[in-house]
Write a protein that holds these residues in place. Structure first.
Motif, PDB file in Angstrom:
ATOM      1  N   LEU A   1      39.995  35.581  41.024  1.00  0.00           N
ATOM      2  CA  LEU A   1      38.784  35.749  40.230  1.00  0.00           C
ATOM      3  C   LEU A   1      37.601  35.912  41.167  1.00  0.00           C
ATOM      4  O   LEU A   1      37.400  35.104  42.072  1.00  0.00           O
ATOM      5  CB  LEU A   1      38.557  34.541  39.317  1.00  0.00           C
ATOM      6  CG  LEU A   1      37.257  34.555  38.501  1.00  0.00           C
ATOM      7  CD1 LEU A   1      37.248  35.702  37.495  1.00  0.00           C
ATOM      8  CD2 LEU A   1      37.053  33.219  37.788  1.00  0.00           C
ATOM      9  N   ASP A   2      36.807  36.961  40.949  1.00  0.00           N
ATOM     10  CA  ASP A   2      35.603  37.238  41.726  1.00  0.00           C
ATOM     11  C   ASP A   2      34.405  36.768  40.910  1.00  0.00           C
ATOM     12  O   ASP A   2      34.086  37.344  39.870  1.00  0.00           O
ATOM     13  CB  ASP A   2      35.518  38.740  42.013  1.00  0.00           C
ATOM     14  CG  ASP A   2      34.386  39.106  42.966  1.00  0.00           C
ATOM     15  OD1 ASP A   2      33.594  38.222  43.330  1.00  0.00           O
ATOM     16  OD2 ASP A   2      34.308  40.304  43.333  1.00  0.00           O
TER      17      ASP A   2
ATOM     18  N   LYS B   1      42.950  43.635  48.380  1.00  0.00           N
ATOM     19  CA  LYS B   1      43.810  43.778  49.553  1.00  0.00           C
ATOM     20  C   LYS B   1      44.689  42.552  49.755  1.00  0.00           C
ATOM     21  O   LYS B   1      45.608  42.582  50.581  1.00  0.00           O
ATOM     22  CB  LYS B   1      42.951  44.027  50.804  1.00  0.00           C
ATOM     23  CG  LYS B   1      42.123  45.311  50.732  1.00  0.00           C
ATOM     24  CD  LYS B   1      41.288  45.487  51.979  1.00  0.00           C
ATOM     25  CE  LYS B   1      40.348  46.696  51.851  1.00  0.00           C
ATOM     26  NZ  LYS B   1      41.060  47.965  51.675  1.00  0.00           N
ATOM     27  N   ALA B   2      44.402  41.481  49.016  1.00  0.00           N
ATOM     28  CA  ALA B   2      45.137  40.236  49.193  1.00  0.00           C
ATOM     29  C   ALA B   2      45.883  39.788  47.935  1.00  0.00           C
ATOM     30  O   ALA B   2      46.814  38.989  48.037  1.00  0.00           O
ATOM     31  CB  ALA B   2      44.185  39.124  49.631  1.00  0.00           C
ATOM     32  N   PHE B   3      45.467  40.280  46.755  1.00  0.00           N
ATOM     33  CA  PHE B   3      46.047  39.829  45.492  1.00  0.00           C
ATOM     34  C   PHE B   3      46.461  41.023  44.644  1.00  0.00           C
ATOM     35  O   PHE B   3      45.904  42.118  44.759  1.00  0.00           O
ATOM     36  CB  PHE B   3      45.043  38.956  44.729  1.00  0.00           C
ATOM     37  CG  PHE B   3      44.608  37.739  45.499  1.00  0.00           C
ATOM     38  CD1 PHE B   3      45.366  36.578  45.464  1.00  0.00           C
ATOM     39  CD2 PHE B   3      43.458  37.757  46.280  1.00  0.00           C
ATOM     40  CE1 PHE B   3      44.980  35.453  46.186  1.00  0.00           C
ATOM     41  CE2 PHE B   3      43.059  36.646  47.000  1.00  0.00           C
ATOM     42  CZ  PHE B   3      43.825  35.485  46.956  1.00  0.00           C
ATOM     43  N   ASP B   4      47.418  40.784  43.762  1.00  0.00           N
ATOM     44  CA  ASP B   4      47.918  41.859  42.904  1.00  0.00           C
ATOM     45  C   ASP B   4      46.915  42.237  41.825  1.00  0.00           C
ATOM     46  O   ASP B   4      46.778  43.417  41.483  1.00  0.00           O
ATOM     47  CB  ASP B   4      49.240  41.433  42.247  1.00  0.00           C
ATOM     48  CG  ASP B   4      50.325  41.165  43.261  1.00  0.00           C
ATOM     49  OD1 ASP B   4      50.451  41.944  44.223  1.00  0.00           O
ATOM     50  OD2 ASP B   4      51.046  40.151  43.120  1.00  0.00           O
ATOM     51  N   HIS B   5      46.238  41.251  41.271  1.00  0.00           N
ATOM     52  CA  HIS B   5      45.299  41.488  40.170  1.00  0.00           C
ATOM     53  C   HIS B   5      44.026  40.674  40.401  1.00  0.00           C
ATOM     54  O   HIS B   5      44.081  39.559  40.924  1.00  0.00           O
ATOM     55  CB  HIS B   5      45.918  41.083  38.828  1.00  0.00           C
ATOM     56  CG  HIS B   5      47.204  41.788  38.516  1.00  0.00           C
ATOM     57  ND1 HIS B   5      47.254  43.075  38.047  1.00  0.00           N
ATOM     58  CD2 HIS B   5      48.493  41.371  38.625  1.00  0.00           C
ATOM     59  CE1 HIS B   5      48.517  43.434  37.876  1.00  0.00           C
ATOM     60  NE2 HIS B   5      49.291  42.412  38.217  1.00  0.00           N
ATOM     61  N   VAL B   6      42.904  41.233  39.982  1.00  0.00           N
ATOM     62  CA  VAL B   6      41.620  40.554  40.107  1.00  0.00           C
ATOM     63  C   VAL B   6      40.854  40.669  38.798  1.00  0.00           C
ATOM     64  O   VAL B   6      40.775  41.759  38.207  1.00  0.00           O
ATOM     65  CB  VAL B   6      40.764  41.146  41.248  1.00  0.00           C
ATOM     66  CG1 VAL B   6      39.430  40.402  41.362  1.00  0.00           C
ATOM     67  CG2 VAL B   6      41.514  41.075  42.578  1.00  0.00           C
ATOM     68  N   ASP B   7      40.318  39.552  38.317  1.00  0.00           N
ATOM     69  CA  ASP B   7      39.370  39.537  37.215  1.00  0.00           C
ATOM     70  C   ASP B   7      37.981  39.269  37.791  1.00  0.00           C
ATOM     71  O   ASP B   7      37.846  38.753  38.903  1.00  0.00           O
ATOM     72  CB  ASP B   7      39.732  38.452  36.201  1.00  0.00           C
ATOM     73  CG  ASP B   7      41.059  38.725  35.498  1.00  0.00           C
ATOM     74  OD1 ASP B   7      41.439  39.894  35.382  1.00  0.00           O
ATOM     75  OD2 ASP B   7      41.707  37.746  35.067  1.00  0.00           O
ATOM     76  N   LEU B   8      36.944  39.616  37.034  1.00  0.00           N
ATOM     77  CA  LEU B   8      35.579  39.468  37.511  1.00  0.00           C
ATOM     78  C   LEU B   8      34.721  38.768  36.471  1.00  0.00           C
ATOM     79  O   LEU B   8      34.946  38.925  35.269  1.00  0.00           O
ATOM     80  CB  LEU B   8      34.941  40.836  37.816  1.00  0.00           C
ATOM     81  CG  LEU B   8      35.469  41.689  38.962  1.00  0.00           C
ATOM     82  CD1 LEU B   8      36.738  42.427  38.559  1.00  0.00           C
ATOM     83  CD2 LEU B   8      34.420  42.719  39.392  1.00  0.00           C
ATOM     84  N   VAL B   9      33.706  38.058  36.955  1.00  0.00           N
ATOM     85  CA  VAL B   9      32.659  37.538  36.077  1.00  0.00           C
ATOM     86  C   VAL B   9      31.324  37.845  36.737  1.00  0.00           C
ATOM     87  O   VAL B   9      31.137  37.630  37.933  1.00  0.00           O
ATOM     88  CB  VAL B   9      32.822  36.027  35.805  1.00  0.00           C
ATOM     89  CG1 VAL B   9      32.862  35.220  37.087  1.00  0.00           C
ATOM     90  CG2 VAL B   9      31.703  35.529  34.898  1.00  0.00           C
ATOM     91  N   GLU B  10      30.404  38.416  35.952  1.00  0.00           N
ATOM     92  CA  GLU B  10      29.102  38.849  36.455  1.00  0.00           C
ATOM     93  C   GLU B  10      28.069  38.700  35.347  1.00  0.00           C
ATOM     94  O   GLU B  10      28.323  39.046  34.196  1.00  0.00           O
ATOM     95  CB  GLU B  10      29.176  40.306  36.920  1.00  0.00           C
ATOM     96  CG  GLU B  10      27.855  41.010  37.146  1.00  0.00           C
ATOM     97  CD  GLU B  10      26.940  40.261  38.122  1.00  0.00           C
ATOM     98  OE1 GLU B  10      25.730  40.139  37.819  1.00  0.00           O
ATOM     99  OE2 GLU B  10      27.435  39.797  39.173  1.00  0.00           O
ATOM    100  N   ASN B  11      26.909  38.177  35.706  1.00  0.00           N
ATOM    101  CA  ASN B  11      25.876  37.871  34.722  1.00  0.00           C
ATOM    102  C   ASN B  11      25.087  39.094  34.262  1.00  0.00           C
ATOM    103  O   ASN B  11      24.566  39.114  33.145  1.00  0.00           O
ATOM    104  CB  ASN B  11      24.910  36.837  35.304  1.00  0.00           C
ATOM    105  CG  ASN B  11      23.926  36.309  34.284  1.00  0.00           C
ATOM    106  OD1 ASN B  11      24.313  35.884  33.204  1.00  0.00           O
ATOM    107  ND2 ASN B  11      22.653  36.343  34.624  1.00  0.00           N
TER     108      ASN B  11
ATOM    109  N   PHE C   1      44.735  31.516  37.982  1.00  0.00           N
ATOM    110  CA  PHE C   1      44.352  32.076  39.278  1.00  0.00           C
ATOM    111  C   PHE C   1      44.955  31.338  40.472  1.00  0.00           C
ATOM    112  O   PHE C   1      44.970  30.116  40.535  1.00  0.00           O
ATOM    113  CB  PHE C   1      42.826  32.089  39.412  1.00  0.00           C
ATOM    114  CG  PHE C   1      42.166  32.929  38.359  1.00  0.00           C
ATOM    115  CD1 PHE C   1      42.280  34.314  38.381  1.00  0.00           C
ATOM    116  CD2 PHE C   1      41.456  32.337  37.330  1.00  0.00           C
ATOM    117  CE1 PHE C   1      41.687  35.097  37.400  1.00  0.00           C
ATOM    118  CE2 PHE C   1      40.854  33.111  36.347  1.00  0.00           C
ATOM    119  CZ  PHE C   1      40.974  34.495  36.383  1.00  0.00           C
ATOM    120  N   ASP C   2      45.415  32.147  41.428  1.00  0.00           N
ATOM    121  CA  ASP C   2      45.783  31.628  42.738  1.00  0.00           C
ATOM    122  C   ASP C   2      44.534  31.323  43.555  1.00  0.00           C
ATOM    123  O   ASP C   2      44.534  30.420  44.384  1.00  0.00           O
ATOM    124  CB  ASP C   2      46.636  32.657  43.491  1.00  0.00           C
ATOM    125  CG  ASP C   2      47.931  32.960  42.773  1.00  0.00           C
ATOM    126  OD1 ASP C   2      48.871  32.152  42.900  1.00  0.00           O
ATOM    127  OD2 ASP C   2      48.003  33.991  42.078  1.00  0.00           O
TER     128      ASP C   2
END
Length: 245
Positions: A79-80, A95-105, A149-150
């Motif tokens: 999670l970013d 580059k390090a994880f298979d999947h990424v989710d994001l949170v942004e205001n 999340f890892d």
């Protein structure tokens, strides 16, 4: 934006990948590794200071534990937090994880991430949910992000949270981690105490204050290192690898 210093995108990403590689198997951790040089990508309120300079000295707090359960745990999820349009997602986390989710205001940044900067990654399924929310309001327990999340990555965003909101945020983040998962923090460091930015009222905390907050929150510091390759005249930047106690 990298505070008008787009040339720092590469050393920022390379150092982050090297730090992550101590806990995660990453394919790109060298200075020659391909890094997207899109300097329009948001995600760094770098500020200069007349009282501090960056250092290449590495400090560590290590344990005998191996950190993340990777690459054995597949697929892997990160999670970013405070993701902007996804610069760190694209240049580091994917580059390090298979999947990424994001949170942004910022809704405008979320739209740009979804419609432009991360469009291909969203279409391929490597980038999943992009939530528009402030970190003080984000919830994990009882949502699809509970135990997902890892790694949860927080970079150049936590200075906008008060101490009480920051501690509550970290405690909620723990609900979002898989067993053995970790929280990574990358933030500017004041030399002593807290420096308040007069423009946006954000706080630059010292290394000592960060470590006191981690302990109060119930996070164990596994390792911390200083960012390398930044010019002098900027706040020092440190990375922290943390696990729930």
């Amino acid at each position: 934006m990298l505070g008008g210093l787009g040339q720092l995108a590469r050393p920022d990403a390379v150092t982050s990948l090297r730090f992550l590689s101590q806990f995660v198997e990453t394919p790109a951790t060298s200075a020659s590794a391909p890094v997207d040089n899109d300097t329009s990508a948001t995600g760094s309120p770098l500020r200069s200071t007349s009282t501090t300079t960056t250092t290449t000295t590495t400090t560590t707090t290590t344990t005998s534990e191996s950190g993340l359960p990777l690459p054995r745990s597949r697929p892997s999820y990160a999670l970013d937090c405070g993701a902007g349009i996804g610069r760190v997602t694209k240049q580091v986390l994917l580059k390090a994880f298979d999947h990424v989710d994001l949170v942004e205001n910022c809704a405008a940044f979320v739209r740009q991430a979804e419609e432009e900067y991360l469009k291909s990654e969203i279409e391929s399924g490597r980038v999943g949910e992009v939530r528009c929310s402030g970190l003080q309001n984000i919830e994990f327990e009882g949502t699809s992000w509970e135990g997902r999340f890892d790694a949860i990555w927080c970079q150049w965003v936590l200075g906008h949270l008060t101490e009480s909101d920051l501690i509550a945020f970290f405690q909620r983040c723990m609900k979002g981690l898989k067993p053995g998962g970790m929280i990574f923090v990358k933030e500017n460091n004041a030399r002593v105490g807290i420096v308040i930015d007069e423009d946006d009222s954000s706080m630059t905390r010292s290394d000592q204050i960060w470590k006191e907050i981690f302990e109060r929150t119930g996070l164990r510091l596994l390792r911390d290192e200083s960012q390398q390759g930044f010019p002098s005249g900027l706040f020092a930047v440190k990375m922290y690898a943390l696990q729930p106690m």
